[in-house]
Design an enzyme around this catalytic site. Structure first.
Site, PDB file in Angstrom:
ATOM      1  N   TYR A 264       0.829  -1.217   0.037  1.00 53.32           N
ATOM      2  CA  TYR A 264      -0.058   0.144   0.281  1.00 53.32           C
ATOM      3  C   TYR A 264       0.619   1.345   0.044  1.00 53.32           C
ATOM      4  O   TYR A 264       0.469   2.161   0.594  1.00 53.32           O
ATOM      5  CB  TYR A 264      -0.984  -0.113   1.285  1.00 53.32           C
ATOM      6  CG  TYR A 264      -0.655  -0.416   2.485  1.00 53.32           C
ATOM      7  CD1 TYR A 264      -0.801  -1.919   2.831  1.00 53.32           C
ATOM      8  CD2 TYR A 264      -0.140   0.320   3.292  1.00 53.32           C
ATOM      9  CE1 TYR A 264      -0.240  -2.319   4.016  1.00 53.32           C
ATOM     10  CE2 TYR A 264       0.305  -0.185   4.582  1.00 53.32           C
ATOM     11  CZ  TYR A 264       0.080  -1.337   4.926  1.00 53.32           C
ATOM     12  OH  TYR A 264       0.459  -1.948   6.159  1.00 53.32           O
TER      13      TYR A 264
ATOM     14  N   TRP B 177       3.891   2.523   0.983  1.00 52.64           N
ATOM     15  CA  TRP B 177       4.907   3.213   1.913  1.00 52.64           C
ATOM     16  C   TRP B 177       6.270   3.696   1.512  1.00 52.64           C
ATOM     17  O   TRP B 177       6.879   4.324   2.187  1.00 52.64           O
ATOM     18  CB  TRP B 177       5.002   2.561   3.477  1.00 52.64           C
ATOM     19  CG  TRP B 177       3.789   2.615   4.359  1.00 52.64           C
ATOM     20  CD1 TRP B 177       2.729   1.800   4.747  1.00 52.64           C
ATOM     21  CD2 TRP B 177       3.530   3.983   5.071  1.00 52.64           C
ATOM     22  NE1 TRP B 177       1.922   2.493   5.637  1.00 52.64           N
ATOM     23  CE2 TRP B 177       2.456   3.565   5.738  1.00 52.64           C
ATOM     24  CE3 TRP B 177       4.142   5.251   5.461  1.00 52.64           C
ATOM     25  CZ2 TRP B 177       1.929   4.503   6.709  1.00 52.64           C
ATOM     26  CZ3 TRP B 177       3.502   5.935   6.226  1.00 52.64           C
ATOM     27  CH2 TRP B 177       2.570   5.722   7.012  1.00 52.64           C
TER      28      TRP B 177
END
Length: 771
Positions: free
Chosen positions: A111, A113
């Site tokens: 997701y 980072w």
């Protein structure tokens, strides 16, 4: 001549000083009252040591493709290939798997980072490209917070209370009289924010709370989860028992007849069922102070006194995200809501309950009411997903059923994994189990700037640039600025931006024009900024500077909401401000959960003993907490100065209470071995009275460095953590439910970082000799 380049990262905004193409220094944003020291580690990105510098393909996969020996991942040598060949291979695999097995057989991981940039957001761009090419299987929720939002969406109608829109901290700092902090409210974890952060406000609000003399009760196994200068009373609770304390407090209020019957009747549903549980009618056990004391290890008299103070003063409950990263993690979030409702404090200035303060830097700060910049992922053509932390389950059990939010679904038969901008061999639980699961897909593609443990275990590795090697912009709902991220240095090696990589793949898959919409990097950045600027003016009458001014200055303010009191309008008029729940009110007794009849998520807030906890531990077992370190974000910048300051002897430090260390013959600075049935790792002992007895603390983020059949040597706690869902309803990660044993360890003096580099050298060719 030094150039000054405005930039931003997850841990703050800063100016990069560049001289002759090299980073000469970093200065924090002048508007930031408490900048993070991590910003000074960004020069690590410019070092080639761990960077992916060319497209690479695993030798065995290149020879046999999907028929290769998948146990060779992480062991076989890589071969460097030209960019065009690498892109053709990846596009060919996407087309092959989609054509032969369907798009659900493609799992799009991560997701994002790897960068706080809203344009070069690897996860969004990957999903945008795959949606245009027919779809993919994705994940819902995050490792940081999954069970919490799931239960709050059911009982409050949305998850705003744990996403930064409960009472803002300025309201708490001025109006709260009793503050109960369950877990942490620490500047350590508030350093970072998804999508970037301009200013760190938490410390200022905490100092105002201390100045006003607010009574603060800190409920945590770790004393330093709240700064000592706040002057809080430390309640060293047993890990995973917070729900029992909340229920005991609520039960004491009810037994004393002090509960807010009017609020419960007007604003909640199912409260009769919840009150009956507190009174002990279903099971014969009253949920009172004595009951809670036996479970939590806290004094019953203190619990009784606090219960009455919660109704006699303006009281606020704050609950860390960490509490729901445990078996039955839904319960502390729901129980805190039940306690606040029983006390009648919800919707009042300085009162009620909120979640995640300090878990990220923007939670509780004035929040944006404008449009945050961000790339659209497009329309999802297929409905295929898994709960975020169920990756090993998916790979090991294709076709098996799973439940989530009341639905029964089935895991796809995953043939292709495409991971961009993330590192599951850092954040997933039970890494030995993940290692076995990782051998199941036919092809694994990893797109990343660094040779992470995940990249090492890929078949195809695409070198992405870091944020300092490209242009971007940052901003999110929990930030009061949009921030420019201007390119500081040239890309290292042959690395390319995430947008350029996905654009090239989209062209090969026949969806290039739809993917790029005719815009290049700066065209998209200008477009995303102008969307936010237009919305701010039309919706709020708020004039942001034009793009050229923003880009030169490096930041632009956005319209924000301050002094926010969560559910104030609902409290005043529940019917006119109905919640999106089964009853339109706060759900304390759920008809939906009663119908589902999950053993691990009952129809009302409840105490359920977790799979592993100190109440059922053997004499030599400790409860392991794996929390965010002070000197890095997750596994990023592990070799930076801030990260290295938290290590000793090249390893992560394991914090132990002095009594636990003495009982095991462990001295400060000694090498220790941690183990359970799932695995083992090494760490360096740090003796600290700030850690409750029976508790051990090992930070996350050390780069996974297994050596043969022995223990992992860098101190990665996820070789030990439990890989089960929080419940059949929420399916979040249960990382903080973990019992271990610890003992002194002799005979292994290998430096973890040098060992990692040596292992990496064994599988990489000499690029200078590669044509």
């Amino acid at each position: 001549m030094i150039r000054r380049i405005p930039h931003c990262s997850h841990w703050g905004a800063y100016t990069i000083l560049v001289e002759d193409g090299r980073i000469a220094g970093v200065e924090p944003l002048a508007l930031d009252p408490a900048p993070s020291a991590i910003i000074h580690s960004v020069a690590e990105w410019a070092k080639p040591d761990r960077r992916v510098l060319r497209p690479m393909v695993r030798e065995g996969w290149l020879a046999k493709r999907e028929g290769s020996d998948r146990h060779g991942r992480g062991r076989e040598r890589f071969l460097a290939v030209p960019w065009d060949e690498a892109l053709d291979l990846v596009a060919g695999e996407i087309a092959r798997v989609a054509g032969s097995f369907g798009n659900a057989a493609i799992f799009a991981g991560s997701y994002g980072w790897t960068s706080c940039g809203r344009f070069h957001h690897a996860s969004s761009l990957l999903k945008r490209m795959l949606n245009l090419a027919g779809g993919y299987t994705g994940h819902v929720d995050t490792y940081s917070i999954a069970a919490g939002p799931v239960i709050l969406r059911h009982v409050l109608g949305d998850d705003r209370a744990c996403g930064g829109q409960a009472n803002t901290l300025d309201d708490i700092a001025e109006n709260t009289e009793t503050l109960v902090v369950f877990g942490a409210m620490s500047p350590r974890t508030a350093q970072s924010e998804a999508g970037g952060i301009g200013a760190h406000y938490l410390e200022g609000y905490l100092r105002r709370i201390a100045e006003r003399g607010v009574r603060v009760i800190h409920v945590s196994p770790l004393r330093d989860d709240l700064p000592d200068w706040v002057g809080a009373e430390w309640w060293p609770i047993r890990p995973n028992t917070d729900a029992a304390l909340m229920l005991g407090l609520a039960g004491e209020i009810v037994m004393a007849g002090r509960h807010d019957a009017d609020f419960l009747a007007r604003c909640t549903s199912g409260s009769d069922e919840f009150l009956a549980y507190l009174r002990g009618k279903p099971d014969g056990q009253r949920k009172d102070a004595a009951w809670a004391a036996a479970i939590t290890g806290l004094p019953a008299n203190a619990i009784r006194a606090l219960a009455l103070r919660l109704v006699d003063s303006r009281s606020m409950l704050t609950v860390s995200w960490a509490l729901q990263r445990a078996h039955h993690g839904e319960q502390p979030f729901w129980a805190a809501l039940g306690l606040a409702a029983v006390a009648g404090q919800i919707g009042l200035p300085g009162g009620g309950v909120g979640y995640g303060y300090g878990s990220l830097g923007g939670v509780g700060a004035p929040f944006s009411v404008g449009k945050s910049p961000g790339m659209s992922q497009g329309v999802k053509p297929i409905d295929s997903f898994i709960p975020v932390a169920r990756i090993s389950d998916m790979l090991l059990n294709p076709g098996a059923p799973f439940t989530y939010q009341g639905e029964t679904r089935h895991y796809p038969d995953t043939r292709l994994v495409y991971w961009a901008g993330g590192n599951p061999f850092h954040h997933h639980q039970d890494l030995n189990r993940l290692s076995e699961a990782w051998t199941r897909p036919e092809t694994i593609v990893v797109q990343d700037p660094m040779w992470t443990a995940t990249a090492r275990r890929a078949d195809i590795v695409l070198p992405a640039s870091t944020s300092i090697e490209r242009n971007d912009l940052a901003g999110n709902k929990r930030c009061d600025l949009i921030l420019a991220m201007r390119q500081a240095i040239a890309p290292l090696g042959q690395s390319r931006s995430d947008f350029d990589i996905f654009d090239a793949l989209a062209q090969r898959l026949g969806v290039g024009p739809e993917f790029n919409e005719g815009r290049d990097e700066m065209g998209w950045i200008r477009h995303l900024y102008d969307e936010s600027r237009t919305h701010a003016l039309r919706a709020h009458g708020f004039l942001m500077p034009d793009f050229e001014t923003f880009w030169e200055r490096g930041h632009a303010p956005v319209p924000v909401q301050r002094n926010h009191v969560y559910l104030a309008g609902f409290r005043h008029d529940p019917a006119g401000n109905a919640l999106d729940t089964e009853s339109g009110r706060i759900v304390l007794g759920s008809k939906t959960l009663a119908r589902l009849d999950h053993d691990d998520c009952p129809a009302h807030p409840a105490w359920l003993p977790p799979a592993e906890w100190l109440g059922e531990a053997r004499g030599d077992e400790l409860h392991l907490i794996s929390h965010q370190p002070a000197g890095r974000l997750h596994s990023q910048l592990e070799t930076g100065a801030a990260s290295m300051a938290g290590k000793r002897h090249g390893r992560e430090q394991l914090r132990l209470n002095p009594a636990d260390a003495q009982a095991r013959g462990i001295v400060d600075g000694a090498t220790v071995r941690l183990w359970n049935a799932r695995g083992a790792c090494l760490a360096t002992a740090c003796i600290s009275s700030d850690t409750a007895p029976g508790v051990a603390v090992l930070p996350t983020g050390a780069w996974f460095t297994p050596v043969g059949d022995g223990p992992e040597i860098s101190g990665n706690p996820n070789v030990l953590t439990l890989d089960i869902g929080t419940s059949a309803f929420g399916q979040g990660c249960s990382a903080h439910t973990c019992l271990i044993r610890v003992a002194p360890h002799a005979g292994d003096n290998r430096d973890p970082m040098r060992t990692y580099q040596s292992q990496l050298a064994d599988i990489l060719p000499d690029l200078e000799e590669t044509p």
